[in-house]
Design a protein around this motif. Structure first.
Motif, PDB file in Angstrom:
ATOM      1  N   LEU A 169     116.733 119.107  33.102  1.00 48.91           N
ATOM      2  CA  LEU A 169     118.085 119.171  32.544  1.00 48.91           C
ATOM      3  C   LEU A 169     118.878 117.902  32.813  1.00 48.91           C
ATOM      4  CD1 LEU A 169     118.848 122.887  33.403  1.00 48.91           C
ATOM      5  CD2 LEU A 169     118.476 121.931  31.132  1.00 48.91           C
ATOM      6  N   LYS A 170     118.500 117.158  33.826  1.00 52.38           N
ATOM      7  CA  LYS A 170     119.134 115.871  34.090  1.00 52.38           C
ATOM      8  C   LYS A 170     118.869 114.906  32.932  1.00 52.38           C
ATOM      9  CE  LYS A 170     117.100 113.110  36.953  1.00 52.38           C
ATOM     10  NZ  LYS A 170     116.532 112.521  38.198  1.00 52.38           N
ATOM     11  N   HIS A 171     117.668 114.986  32.354  1.00 51.76           N
ATOM     12  CA  HIS A 171     117.285 114.100  31.251  1.00 51.76           C
ATOM     13  C   HIS A 171     117.568 114.719  29.884  1.00 51.76           C
ATOM     14  CE1 HIS A 171     115.173 111.061  33.703  1.00 51.76           C
ATOM     15  NE2 HIS A 171     114.824 112.075  34.475  1.00 51.76           N
ATOM     16  N   GLU A 228     113.361 122.494  36.990  1.00 50.74           N
ATOM     17  CA  GLU A 228     114.374 122.775  35.978  1.00 50.74           C
ATOM     18  C   GLU A 228     115.508 121.757  36.042  1.00 50.74           C
ATOM     19  OE1 GLU A 228     113.989 127.693  35.811  1.00 50.74           O
ATOM     20  OE2 GLU A 228     115.744 126.728  36.697  1.00 50.74           O
ATOM     21  N   GLN A 229     115.972 121.497  37.246  1.00 45.92           N
ATOM     22  CA  GLN A 229     117.091 120.569  37.413  1.00 45.92           C
ATOM     23  C   GLN A 229     116.725 119.160  36.956  1.00 45.92           C
ATOM     24  OE1 GLN A 229     117.817 121.150  41.606  1.00 45.92           O
ATOM     25  NE2 GLN A 229     119.210 122.865  41.271  1.00 45.92           N
ATOM     26  N   CYS A 288     109.542 112.939  31.355  1.00 45.08           N
ATOM     27  CA  CYS A 288     110.821 112.713  30.676  1.00 45.08           C
ATOM     28  C   CYS A 288     111.013 111.242  30.300  1.00 45.08           C
ATOM     29  CB  CYS A 288     111.983 113.182  31.549  1.00 45.08           C
ATOM     30  SG  CYS A 288     112.121 114.982  31.675  1.00 45.08           S
ATOM     31  N   SER A 317     119.795 117.672  28.658  1.00 42.24           N
ATOM     32  CA  SER A 317     120.778 118.699  28.988  1.00 42.24           C
ATOM     33  C   SER A 317     120.739 119.885  28.026  1.00 42.24           C
ATOM     34  CB  SER A 317     122.189 118.105  29.004  1.00 42.24           C
ATOM     35  OG  SER A 317     122.528 117.574  27.733  1.00 42.24           O
ATOM     36  N   GLN A 318     120.169 119.674  26.830  1.00 39.97           N
ATOM     37  CA  GLN A 318     120.082 120.748  25.841  1.00 39.97           C
ATOM     38  C   GLN A 318     118.673 121.347  25.771  1.00 39.97           C
ATOM     39  OE1 GLN A 318     122.948 121.901  24.066  1.00 39.97           O
ATOM     40  NE2 GLN A 318     123.687 120.681  25.787  1.00 39.97           N
TER      41      GLN A 318
END
Length: 253
Positions: free
Chosen positions: A130-132, A126-127, A85, A134-135
Motif C-alpha cells: 500500500l505504500k507503493h 500489506e503495508q 513493486c 495506495s489503491q
C-alpha cells in the motif's frame, strides 16, 4: 489483449491464472521451475523473488499470490513485495492475496474494520504494497480448503483440540471467484474472503475423515469449549459476491 501477471502459481495461484485467462486476459504466471503439467495457455516466467527481477512494467494487472515462508524472518515477505513493486508499472492494478491470520487470535468477531496484529509478516507485506500502490485490492483469505485440502485428515486418530470451536475456512473456488468479481468491479481496499457459515471443527473435520474413509479424531477429555473467534466478510457481501461453497460442510466431493 490486456496482460496480467500472477506471482506465485501454486495451489491457489495457478487456478487463479487459468480463471483470468478464461476471462479474457493474456496471463503470465511465475514459478521457479516450470512443471511438466504446466497449462499451454499460461505463459511461464521463472522468477526468483530474492534475486534480480526483470522489468515487469508491461503488466496492467498484477496478482501477488505467494504466502510468507514460516522458516524465514518476519521481514522477508515485505522485502519481496518491495522488490516487486519497484519493477511494476505505477499504473498497474495490484491485487494481494493476504490472510485473515492478520487478525488477533483472541475470541471475538472480526471484519475488515478490525485491528490487526502489529509486526505480523502479512501485515508488513500489506503495508509495503500500500505504500507503493495506495489503491491496491487486498483479499484476506481464511483457511484454504477444497479439493485435496481436507484438514480433517491431519487429526485422524489424534486428539482434536477445541472440537466445538467455529471454523473460518474458504473453498479455493471462492477465493478465485471473489478475486475475479472484485477485479471486474475495480475494487480497492480490504476484503475478507471467508465462507459465510461457520460450523464447528468437530463437524467439518469429522466429515472430512468420514468421506476419506479414515479413523475419526479423539475428543479431548473434560476440555471446556473456548469462546468463538469468527471472521466475517461484510465488505465482500456488500460487493455482491455469491459464494459457490457457503458452508465448509459442503467442501468435499
Amino acid at each position: 489483449m490486456k496482460e496480467a501477471l500472477v506471482v506465485g502459481a501454486g495451489w491457489l495461484g495457478l487456478p487463479l491464472a487459468l480463471a483470468l485467462e478464461q476471462a479474457g486476459w493474456e496471463v503470465t504466471a511465475t514459478t521457479r521451475i516450470r512443471a511438466a503439467s504446466w497449462p499451454a495457455s499460461i505463459n511461464h516466467l521463472p522468477l526468483e523473488l530474492d534475486g534480480d527481477l526483470p522489468d515487469l512494467s508491461v503488466f496492467v494487472l498484477v496478482v501477488l499470490a505467494f504466502p510468507p515462508q514460516a522458516n524465514l524472518g518476519a521481514a522477508v515477505y515485505a522485502q519481496r513485495i518491495e522488490r516487486l513493486c519497484k519493477v511494476l508499472s505505477p499504473q498497474a492494478q495490484l491485487v494481494l492475496i493476504s490472510s485473515t491470520g492478520v487478525y488477533p487470535d483472541a475470541p471475538g468477531a472480526y471484519d475488515e474494520t478490525a485491528a490487526v496484529k502489529p509486526g505480523h509478516p502479512v501485515v508488513l507485506g500489506e503495508q509495503t504494497l500500500l505504500k507503493h500502490f495506495s489503491q491496491a485490492l487486498v483479499l484476506r483469505a481464511a483457511g484454504l480448503a477444497g479439493y485435496d485440502r481436507r484438514i480433517g485428515k491431519y487429526f485422524s486418530g489424534r486428539v482434536l483440540p477445541d472440537p466445538q470451536q467455529a471454523v473460518n475456512l474458504v473453498h479455493r473456488d471462492d477465493v478465485v471467484g471473489a478475486t475475479l468479481h472484485l477485479i471486474r468491479q475495480q475494487a480497492v481496499g480490504f476484503y475478507n474472503v471467508v465462507a459465510p457459515e461457520h460450523p464447528t471443527k468437530a463437524e467439518v473435520y469429522g466429515k472430512d475423515l468420514e468421506e476419506l474413509g479414515l479413523p475419526s479424531f479423539i475428543f479431548p477429555e473434560n476440555a471446556p469449549a473456548s469462546a468463538a473467534r469468527v471472521v466475517f466478510g461484510h465488505a465482500l457481501q456488500a460487493a455482491g459476491y455469491a459464494f459457490v461453497h457457503p458452508n465448509p460442510l459442503g467442501f468435499g466431493g
